[in-house]
Design an enzyme around this catalytic site. Structure first.
Site, PDB file in Angstrom:
ATOM      1  N   HIS A 213     -17.050  24.505 -18.156  1.00  0.00           N
ATOM      2  CA  HIS A 213     -15.778  25.200 -18.331  1.00  0.00           C
ATOM      3  C   HIS A 213     -15.995  26.695 -18.548  1.00  0.00           C
ATOM      4  CE1 HIS A 213     -11.590  25.800 -19.244  1.00  0.00           C
ATOM      5  NE2 HIS A 213     -11.383  24.570 -18.837  1.00  0.00           N
ATOM      6  N   PRO A 214     -15.244  27.529 -17.819  1.00  0.00           N
ATOM      7  CA  PRO A 214     -15.499  28.977 -17.840  1.00  0.00           C
ATOM      8  C   PRO A 214     -14.809  29.740 -18.954  1.00  0.00           C
ATOM      9  CG  PRO A 214     -13.802  28.502 -16.243  1.00  0.00           C
ATOM     10  CD  PRO A 214     -14.219  27.172 -16.816  1.00  0.00           C
ATOM     11  N   CYS A 215     -14.051  29.066 -19.839  1.00  0.00           N
ATOM     12  CA  CYS A 215     -13.183  29.862 -20.705  1.00  0.00           C
ATOM     13  C   CYS A 215     -13.959  30.653 -21.756  1.00  0.00           C
ATOM     14  CB  CYS A 215     -12.120  28.982 -21.359  1.00  0.00           C
ATOM     15  SG  CYS A 215     -12.766  27.642 -22.293  1.00  0.00           S
ATOM     16  N   HIS A 216     -15.258  30.374 -21.940  1.00  0.00           N
ATOM     17  CA  HIS A 216     -16.035  31.153 -22.910  1.00  0.00           C
ATOM     18  C   HIS A 216     -16.988  32.139 -22.251  1.00  0.00           C
ATOM     19  CE1 HIS A 216     -14.460  28.715 -26.112  1.00  0.00           C
ATOM     20  NE2 HIS A 216     -14.901  27.616 -25.555  1.00  0.00           N
ATOM     21  N   THR A 217     -16.978  32.194 -20.929  1.00  0.00           N
ATOM     22  CA  THR A 217     -17.947  33.043 -20.235  1.00  0.00           C
ATOM     23  C   THR A 217     -17.836  34.496 -20.659  1.00  0.00           C
ATOM     24  OG1 THR A 217     -17.965  31.583 -18.308  1.00  0.00           O
ATOM     25  CG2 THR A 217     -18.722  33.836 -17.968  1.00  0.00           C
TER      26      THR A 217
END
Lengths: 218, 275
Positions: free
Chosen positions: A166-170
Site C-alpha cells: 500500500h502506497p499511503c505511507h510512501t
C-alpha cells in the site's frame, strides 16, 4: 533538479517515467531483466521484472519423515527396498515465479509495487503463502495490520489480481531522503531509492550498484 | 440543501432485484431453489450475500463447498466493485431480475480477488476512501480522523445506516470556499470493451479560468467517443447509479452527491440499446 512542491515530496508522472528510464538503462547494462511495459493507446506504462525463487515447502519435511519410516520398514526385503526408494525420492524444491510491476499512482503521486506469485504449474499463491516469504523483519509489522500494508488488489492496467504494497505511507519515508538530498544539492532517483526501501519486504533486492550508478533526472 | 439530501438518500437506498441460481455443475443432495434478493447498489456482493450462501449450503455437502463466487452470463463478478456498478456495466439493458449464477468450485484465480472474510472488504473499502481523500484533500481529512471515525464509516455501510455513515462522511465532502471544489475529483470510468479495467486520471473540479467543470468536460477529456455530435445517433450511455445525468451537471456536485460510499464517482459507459 527535481523540484518538489513545498507541501510534500511528491513525484509527477513525467519524472517517474524519466527515473524509470534511467533505472532501465542500468538494468540493461547488468542484464538483470527489468523491462518497460507500454500500455496500448496511452502514454502510461510500468516497469516489470520476473524472478524464479526456490522455496522449501513446510510439507516437504513430513514427506521426508514418511520416506524414512517406509524405508526402515522395508529393510529386510531388498526388492521392496528398491521399490520404496524409487517411489519416495523427494522432488526438487518448489520453484515460485514472482512477477513484480512498478506502477505510478496518480492518486498518491508515488510509485506503487504490485506483484504476483505462482508455482511453475500455474497455481497462484495465497496471501498467507506470500507472507511466509516476507522478510522476517517485516512480518511482525505486517501481522499487526495485515490488510493495511499488503493486500490483494486489482492491477489498474491489467485488471487481474495482484498483491500490492500500500502506497499511503510512501511520502512519509521518502520525504527525509529527498530533503537531505536537496540540502546537499544531490540528485536522487526516486524510483531507485523507493524500490531499495520497499522491495526487500517482498523478496526483491536491488544490487547496490543501482544506488551509485543511477542518477536522478535533471 | 434539503433537496440534495433527498438525492443522497435515493442513492444510498438504491436496490436491484436479483435472482441467485446455483450453477448446474455444482453437486447437490436435492434440487436447489433460486434465491431472490434486493441488492443494495452501494454495497459489495460478498458483504450482503450471507443469506444466499446459507440457502445453497442447505442442499450441499461440506466437502463440495469452496469459496463462493458469482458470475453473470459467463463473466465472473468482481466483488470489490460496488454492486450497482456491476449491474450497470453488465446487465443494465436486460430484463429484471438480474440473473446471477452462484459457484462454489473452480474459483477463477486470474479474474477475481479472494474474499475470505469481511475484514478484507473493510480493508478494501477504507483503502478506497483513503485514495479518494488523497485526491480531494491530499489525505488530510481521513488522516485527521480517529480510528473510531473510520469504524463508523465502515459500520454505517455494513449495517445500511444512512445517518450513521453520513454523520462522518460529510467531513470528507467539504472543501475550502475559496477553492471552489476538491483538489481533484475521485472518479473511475468503466467500459467492458476496453483492455483496461477502468480509466482513472487527475481531473480538477474547476477550469483554470475558474469555471466549474461538468460531466461533459470530464468525458471530453477522458473518453470523447461517449459524446455524440448533434447529427450523430447516440452510441453510448453514460450511467451513474443506473441513471444518465445531463452532461451539463457540475462534476463537483456529482462528486459530492452521486459518489459511492467509497467516495469515488463510478461511471459506467455501455453501448446504447438497439431496440
Amino acid at each position: 533538479m527535481c523540484d518538489y512542491p513545498e507541501a510534500g515530496c511528491y513525484l509527477d508522472e513525467t519524472t517517474f517515467q524519466r527515473c524509470c528510464q534511467l533505472f532501465l538503462q542500468h538494468s540493461s547494462s547488468l542484464t538483470d531483466g527489468w523491462s518497460w511495459e507500454t500500455v496500448k493507446g496511452s502514454e502510461e506504462g510500468f516497469m516489470k521484472h520476473t524472478s524464479l525463487v526456490c522455496v522449501k515447502e513446510s510439507g516437504r519435511n513430513r514427506t521426508t519423515d514418511d520416506t524414512s519410516s517406509l524405508t526402515g520398514q522395508g529393510e529386510e526385503d531388498d526388492e521392496d527396498e528398491d521399490d520404496v526408494g524409487a517411489r519416495w525420492v523427494p522432488e526438487d524444491p518448489a520453484v515460485v515465479r514472482y512477477e513484480y510491476h512498478v506502477l505510478y499512482s496518480c492518486s498518491y503521486q508515488v510509485p506503487v509495487l504490485y506483484f504476483r506469485a505462482s508455482t511453475l504449474d500455474g497455481r497462484v499463491l495465497s496471501l498467507e503463502e506470500v507472507w511466509e516469504a516476507v522478510h522476517p523483519n517485516y512480518r511482525v509489522k505486517l501481522q499487526q495490520g495485515p490488510w493495511d500494508i499488503l493486500t490483494q488488489q486489482e492491477h489498474p492496467i491489467l485488471g487481474q489480481p495482484f498483491f500490492m504494497l500500500h502506497p499511503c505511507h510512501t511520502e512519509h519515508f521518502m520525504r527525509p531522503v529527498l530533503e537531505m538530498a536537496r540540502t546537499n544539492l544531490r540528485r536522487v532517483n526516486y524510483v531507485v531509492t523507493w524500490l531499495s526501501a520497499v522491495g526487500p519486504v517482498v523478496g526483491l533486492e536491488l544490487p547496490l550498484s543501482y544506488c551509485t550508478a543511477v542518477s536522478g533526472p535533471e | 440543501m434539503a433537496d440534495d439530501k433527498d438525492v443522497l438518500r435515493d442513492v444510498w437506498f438504491g436496490r436491484i432485484p436479483t435472482c441467485f441460481t446455483l450453477h448446474q455443475d455444482e453437486i447437490t443432495e436435492r434440487e436447489a431453489e433460486p434465491f431472490y434478493l434486493l441488492l443494495p447498489r452501494v454495497s459489495y456482493l460478498t458483504l450482503v450475500t450471507d443469506k444466499v450462501k446459507k440457502h445453497f449450503l442447505k442442499v450441499m455437502k461440506p466437502e463440495d463447498v469452496e469459496e463462493m463466487w458469482f458470475e453473470y452470463e459467463g463473466t465472473p463478478l468482481k466483488w470489490h466493485y460496488p454492486i450497482g456498478v456491476l449491474f450497470d456495466l453488465h446487465a443494465s439493458n436486460t430484463a429484471l431480475p438480474w440473473s446471477v449464477t452462484v459457484h462454489f468450485k473452480n474459483f477463477p484465480e486470474r479474474d477475481l480477488l479472494h474474499c475470505p472474510s469481511n475484514s478484507v472488504i473493510e480493508a478494501h473499502f477504507m483503502s478506497s476512501i483513503k485514495e479518494a481523500d488523497a485526491l480531494k484533500h491530499k489525505g488530510q481529512v481521513i488522516n485527521d480522523m480517529q480510528k473510531k471515525d473510520h469504524k463508523q464509516l465502515w459500520m454505517g455501510l455494513q449495517n445500511d445506516k444512512f445517518d450513521q455513515f453520513w454523520a462522518m462522511n460529510r467531513k470528507l465532502m467539504e472543501y475550502p470556499m475559496e477553492e471552489g471544489g476538491f483538489r481533484y475529483i475521485p472518479f473511475r470510468i468503466y467500459q467492458t470493451t476496453s483492455d483496461r479495467p477502468f480509466i482513472q486520471k487527475l481531473f480538477r473540479s474547476v477550469s483554470s479560468e475558474g469555471q466549474p467543470h461538468t460531466l461533459g468536460d470530464l468525458l471530453k477529456e477522458m473518453f470523447p467517443a461517449a459524446i455524440c455530435q448533434d447529427d450523430e445517433p447516440k452510441r453510448y450511455q453514460v450511467l451513474i447509479h443506473g441513471i444518465e445525468p445531463m452532461l451539463e451537471t457540475p462534476i463537483q456536485w456529482l462528486s459530492e452527491h452521486l459518489s459511492h460510499p467509497d467516495n469515488f464517482l463510478h461511471v459506467s459507459i455501455i453501448p446504447s440499446p438497439s431496440d
